[in-house]
Scaffold this motif. Structure first.
Motif, short mmCIF file in Angstrom:
data_model
loop_
_atom_site.label_atom_id
_atom_site.label_comp_id
_atom_site.label_asym_id
_atom_site.label_seq_id
_atom_site.Cartn_x
_atom_site.Cartn_y
_atom_site.Cartn_z
N CYS A 1 -30.51 -12.24 25.67
CA CYS A 1 -31.44 -11.61 24.76
C CYS A 1 -32.05 -10.47 25.17
CB CYS A 1 -32.87 -12.56 24.55
SG CYS A 1 -34.16 -12.26 23.60
N LYS B 1 -22.66 -12.64 24.68
CA LYS B 1 -23.10 -11.76 23.55
C LYS B 1 -24.64 -11.54 23.83
CE LYS B 1 -23.58 -9.75 19.35
NZ LYS B 1 -23.02 -8.48 19.14
N ILE C 1 -28.06 -10.55 22.18
CA ILE C 1 -28.83 -10.41 20.72
C ILE C 1 -30.16 -9.90 20.89
CG2 ILE C 1 -29.54 -11.68 18.63
CD1 ILE C 1 -26.90 -13.46 19.03
N ASP C 2 -30.53 -9.18 20.06
CA ASP C 2 -31.94 -8.48 20.18
C ASP C 2 -32.99 -9.53 20.42
OD1 ASP C 2 -30.88 -5.99 20.06
OD2 ASP C 2 -31.71 -5.56 18.12
N LEU D 1 -31.36 -13.77 13.42
CA LEU D 1 -30.59 -12.71 14.17
C LEU D 1 -29.63 -13.61 14.79
CD1 LEU D 1 -33.29 -10.31 15.42
CD2 LEU D 1 -31.61 -9.94 13.62
N GLY E 1 -25.94 -12.43 14.55
CA GLY E 1 -25.41 -11.80 15.97
C GLY E 1 -23.99 -12.56 16.48
#
Ligand code: SF4
Ligand code: SF4
Length: 229
Positions: free
Chosen positions: A27, A60, A62-63, A70, A74
């Motif tokens: 995150c 990954k 993700i914001d 998201l 994402g």
């Protein structure tokens, strides 16, 4: 910002058990700022899991993992890597882990404990809640928080009072433990219900002594009060 810290690596590998292939999600919001689940920690975790004999199918960051929209968008380019994994290791706060577990049909493991909700929360508009218990239990409950989803915050199973899926205390609420059962069943994890979850360690509900040695806590504990008549 929601403060989280990584669980001990042995606890994380205990969650993974015999699973061989893992997808790691980080995150870029609070977990990155906390140093528990940003790009650096995701890369480190990939190396550690690989060294421990696991195959990391992909990663990954993700914001905001607390935002289900998201999470879903994402992961669009990563579906094959997620599908190839036995499970997803989610490196963020309890809200983010719950949001991911609700968004993908995959076993999700928490890699962090949420220790403080901080002054303001992340970009979070969903229904997930966390009570910063400092000992995240989501691995045992399919990613549904027993402390917030169950009206009595029971950690060791249902009280037996639910009626037609609704809580005996608040009939307008779904029974949290029925939600947990349904989620575990959907993810093929009903065996998790056999795990005895120890009573909460209430020491962990309080700030860590290290945190209490910071200047903010020093200011908080100054022996001053506002006199009111
Ligand atoms: S078990 Fe619930 S309250 Fe505890 S850290 Fe996880 S999400 Fe938060
Ligand atoms: S009925 Fe379900 S949600 Fe309500 S207190 Fe009992 S176990 Fe918890």
């Amino acid at each position: 910002m929601i403060l989280s810290e990584q669980k001990p690596f042995e606890e994380i590998t205990g969650f993974l058990g015999a699973e061989k292939s893992i997808f790691i999600l980080g995150c870029n919001g609070c977990a990155q700022s906390s140093g528990s689940g940003g790009p650096k920690q995701v890369a480190e975790m990939k190396d550690k899991l690989t060294a421990a004999g696991k195959k990391v199918t992909g990663t990954k960051v993700i914001d905001f993992l607390c935002e289900k929209a998201l999470v879903k968008s994402g992961l669009r380019g990563k579906i094959d890597q997620v599908a190839a994994a036995d499970s997803v290791l989610v490196m963020t706060c309890g809200i983010g882990v719950q949001a991911v577990a609700a968004s993908i049909n995959k076993v999700c493991h928490p890699a962090c404990d949420t220790i403080n909700l901080g002054g303001s929360r992340g970009e979070w508009k969903g229904s997930e809640r966390c009570k910063e218990c400092g000992q995240c239990l989501l691995d045992f409950t399919g990613g549904v928080c027993p402390i917030t989803a169950c009206t009595k915050s029971l950690v060791s199973g249902a009280c037996g009072g639910a009626n037609k899926g609704k809580c005996e205390v608040s009939p307008d609420r779904d029974c949290g433990w029925e939600l947990i059962y349904d989620r575990l069943k959907a993810k093929g994890q009903l065996d998790k219900l056999k795990v005895f979850i120890k009573p909460l360690d209430h020491k962990k509900l309080m700030p860590d002594p290290k945190l209490m040695s910071t200047s903010r806590f020093a200011l908080e504990s100054l022996d001053r009060e506002v006199k009111v008549k």
